[in-house]
Write a protein that holds these residues in place. Sequence first.
Motif, PDB file in Angstrom:
ATOM      1  N   LYS A   1      33.090  38.864  41.458  1.00  0.00           N
ATOM      2  CA  LYS A   1      33.066  39.578  42.642  1.00  0.00           C
ATOM      3  C   LYS A   1      34.204  40.727  41.654  1.00  0.00           C
ATOM      4  N   LEU A   2      34.540  40.505  40.605  1.00  0.00           N
ATOM      5  CA  LEU A   2      35.569  41.669  40.565  1.00  0.00           C
ATOM      6  C   LEU A   2      35.180  41.920  39.267  1.00  0.00           C
ATOM      7  N   LYS A   3      33.497  41.893  38.977  1.00  0.00           N
ATOM      8  CA  LYS A   3      32.907  42.340  36.961  1.00  0.00           C
ATOM      9  C   LYS A   3      32.917  44.258  37.656  1.00  0.00           C
ATOM     10  N   ASN A   4      32.921  44.234  38.825  1.00  0.00           N
ATOM     11  CA  ASN A   4      32.163  45.901  39.067  1.00  0.00           C
ATOM     12  C   ASN A   4      32.704  46.686  38.893  1.00  0.00           C
ATOM     13  N   LYS A   5      33.969  46.322  39.141  1.00  0.00           N
ATOM     14  CA  LYS A   5      35.248  47.399  39.676  1.00  0.00           C
ATOM     15  C   LYS A   5      36.159  48.252  38.732  1.00  0.00           C
ATOM     16  N   THR A   6      35.709  49.507  39.445  1.00  0.00           N
ATOM     17  CA  THR A   6      35.773  51.021  38.524  1.00  0.00           C
ATOM     18  C   THR A   6      37.330  50.926  38.199  1.00  0.00           C
ATOM     19  N   ASN A   7      38.626  50.572  39.116  1.00  0.00           N
ATOM     20  CA  ASN A   7      39.947  50.875  38.829  1.00  0.00           C
ATOM     21  C   ASN A   7      39.913  49.322  38.217  1.00  0.00           C
ATOM     22  N   PRO A   8      40.832  49.720  37.039  1.00  0.00           N
ATOM     23  CA  PRO A   8      41.262  48.306  36.505  1.00  0.00           C
ATOM     24  C   PRO A   8      42.522  47.389  36.857  1.00  0.00           C
ATOM     25  N   THR A   9      43.283  47.876  37.630  1.00  0.00           N
ATOM     26  CA  THR A   9      43.939  47.317  38.654  1.00  0.00           C
ATOM     27  C   THR A   9      43.562  45.775  38.844  1.00  0.00           C
ATOM     28  N   GLU A  10      41.591  46.430  39.510  1.00  0.00           N
ATOM     29  CA  GLU A  10      41.606  45.672  40.633  1.00  0.00           C
ATOM     30  C   GLU A  10      40.438  44.228  39.552  1.00  0.00           C
ATOM     31  N   ARG A  11      40.624  44.408  38.462  1.00  0.00           N
ATOM     32  CA  ARG A  11      39.514  43.901  37.582  1.00  0.00           C
ATOM     33  C   ARG A  11      40.474  42.495  37.694  1.00  0.00           C
ATOM     34  N   TYR A  12      39.437  41.320  37.051  1.00  0.00           N
ATOM     35  CA  TYR A  12      40.705  40.121  37.326  1.00  0.00           C
ATOM     36  C   TYR A  12      41.721  39.611  36.639  1.00  0.00           C
ATOM     37  N   ASP A  13      41.840  40.610  35.135  1.00  0.00           N
ATOM     38  CA  ASP A  13      42.838  40.350  34.414  1.00  0.00           C
ATOM     39  C   ASP A  13      44.264  41.420  34.577  1.00  0.00           C
ATOM     40  N   HIS A  14      43.942  41.226  35.951  1.00  0.00           N
ATOM     41  CA  HIS A  14      45.020  42.419  36.356  1.00  0.00           C
ATOM     42  C   HIS A  14      45.374  41.260  37.712  1.00  0.00           C
ATOM     43  N   LEU A  15      44.878  40.311  37.900  1.00  0.00           N
ATOM     44  CA  LEU A  15      45.780  39.261  38.851  1.00  0.00           C
ATOM     45  C   LEU A  15      45.315  40.076  39.981  1.00  0.00           C
ATOM     46  N   PRO A  16      44.753  40.339  40.492  1.00  0.00           N
ATOM     47  CA  PRO A  16      44.462  40.895  41.638  1.00  0.00           C
ATOM     48  C   PRO A  16      44.646  39.914  43.207  1.00  0.00           C
ATOM     49  N   PRO A  17      44.907  40.195  44.687  1.00  0.00           N
ATOM     50  CA  PRO A  17      45.095  38.990  45.468  1.00  0.00           C
ATOM     51  C   PRO A  17      44.012  38.118  45.274  1.00  0.00           C
ATOM     52  N   LEU A  18      42.529  38.909  45.034  1.00  0.00           N
ATOM     53  CA  LEU A  18      41.557  37.618  45.339  1.00  0.00           C
ATOM     54  C   LEU A  18      41.692  36.514  44.003  1.00  0.00           C
ATOM     55  N   ALA A  19      42.122  37.148  42.622  1.00  0.00           N
ATOM     56  CA  ALA A  19      41.807  36.867  41.909  1.00  0.00           C
ATOM     57  C   ALA A  19      43.072  35.451  41.823  1.00  0.00           C
ATOM     58  N   LEU A  20      44.458  35.989  42.476  1.00  0.00           N
ATOM     59  CA  LEU A  20      45.754  35.228  42.139  1.00  0.00           C
ATOM     60  C   LEU A  20      45.478  34.491  43.590  1.00  0.00           C
ATOM     61  N   THR A  21      45.253  34.285  44.439  1.00  0.00           N
ATOM     62  CA  THR A  21      44.987  32.851  45.669  1.00  0.00           C
ATOM     63  C   THR A  21      43.366  32.095  45.221  1.00  0.00           C
ATOM     64  N   GLY A  22      42.541  32.753  44.302  1.00  0.00           N
ATOM     65  CA  GLY A  22      41.622  32.087  43.815  1.00  0.00           C
ATOM     66  C   GLY A  22      42.142  30.647  42.745  1.00  0.00           C
ATOM     67  N   ASN A  23      42.749  31.535  41.566  1.00  0.00           N
ATOM     68  CA  ASN A  23      43.371  30.582  40.769  1.00  0.00           C
ATOM     69  C   ASN A  23      44.090  29.240  41.368  1.00  0.00           C
ATOM     70  N   PHE A  24      44.990  30.255  42.185  1.00  0.00           N
ATOM     71  CA  PHE A  24      46.205  29.143  43.163  1.00  0.00           C
ATOM     72  C   PHE A  24      45.157  27.721  43.997  1.00  0.00           C
ATOM     73  N   LEU A  25      44.637  28.282  45.035  1.00  0.00           N
ATOM     74  CA  LEU A  25      43.564  27.171  45.062  1.00  0.00           C
ATOM     75  C   LEU A  25      43.305  26.391  43.954  1.00  0.00           C
ATOM     76  N   GLY A  26      42.720  27.104  42.973  1.00  0.00           N
ATOM     77  CA  GLY A  26      41.845  25.870  42.058  1.00  0.00           C
ATOM     78  C   GLY A  26      43.062  25.117  41.580  1.00  0.00           C
ATOM     79  N   VAL A  27      44.310  25.147  41.200  1.00  0.00           N
ATOM     80  CA  VAL A  27      45.522  24.783  40.216  1.00  0.00           C
ATOM     81  C   VAL A  27      45.428  23.204  41.684  1.00  0.00           C
ATOM     82  N   VAL A  28      45.609  23.849  43.158  1.00  0.00           N
ATOM     83  CA  VAL A  28      46.606  23.108  44.078  1.00  0.00           C
ATOM     84  C   VAL A  28      45.035  22.405  44.045  1.00  0.00           C
TER      85      VAL A  28
END
Length: 242
Positions: free
Chosen positions: A186-213
């Motif tokens: 979902k995030l690999k083609n984002k042109t805005n750097p802040t929307e990429r995975y390594d900046h943990l946008p909300p989509l990534a943050l929620t997904g990571n928390f979901l996996g941990v839970v």
Amino acid sequence: MRMANDRQSFVISIGIVQLLSLTSLILVGIWTGKQLGGFSWQSNPATEFNYHPLFMVIFVYLYGNGMLMYRVIKRYSNIKRKIIHAVHFILCFILVVIALKAVFDSHDLAKIPKKNMYTLHSWIGLGAVILFSAQLVFGITMTLLKYYAIYEMKSFRSFHKYFGLTIFALFVGSCVIGINEKIIFKLKNKTNPTERYDHLPPLALTGNFLGVVLVIQAMYVSYLVTNSNYRKPESSDQSYIL
């Protein structure tokens, strides 16, 4: 005194499992319902996909509770507990069928059709579904065949419990891999750097928390299922299997 302490720790642990389960359901609802665009059916294959992670997280919840039924409802007769146990897993089967339909549709009905079954997530996931289906059919069949010898029943119980936990672990592992895979795609083609995975946008943050839970939830369920202190004493009625 020890039995009272065991009971108290069991009740607390069950409460933690249910809290973790509720958290995972809320997180997957936010992730799929808001951050991934909501839900539709075949009219929009991209959002039809969202039923897949939603139903698989519900699947994990029902699967875990299905295994815990033999610890939680000790006062019920064996036949009632078997029925409740079976209902949980039949519902799981229905959910997984719809979830598979959603993900295959999202690939096949896209404007540019996508390939199926090439990722590690898809291989492990489909393998878990096949094992789960075989386990369900075999469990129901063996339960109905009460004329089998007691020795064979006990052997089957051990086999059934082992594969039940193994399949549960496979599904949770597949969910975690799938969540990570979806975030990357979902995030690999984002042109805005802040929307990429390594900046943990909300989509990534929620997904990571979901996996941990989900992982912590699975650890607690496995602990409760395998801890002999919480096991119901063997009944004089040896006809039950699960």
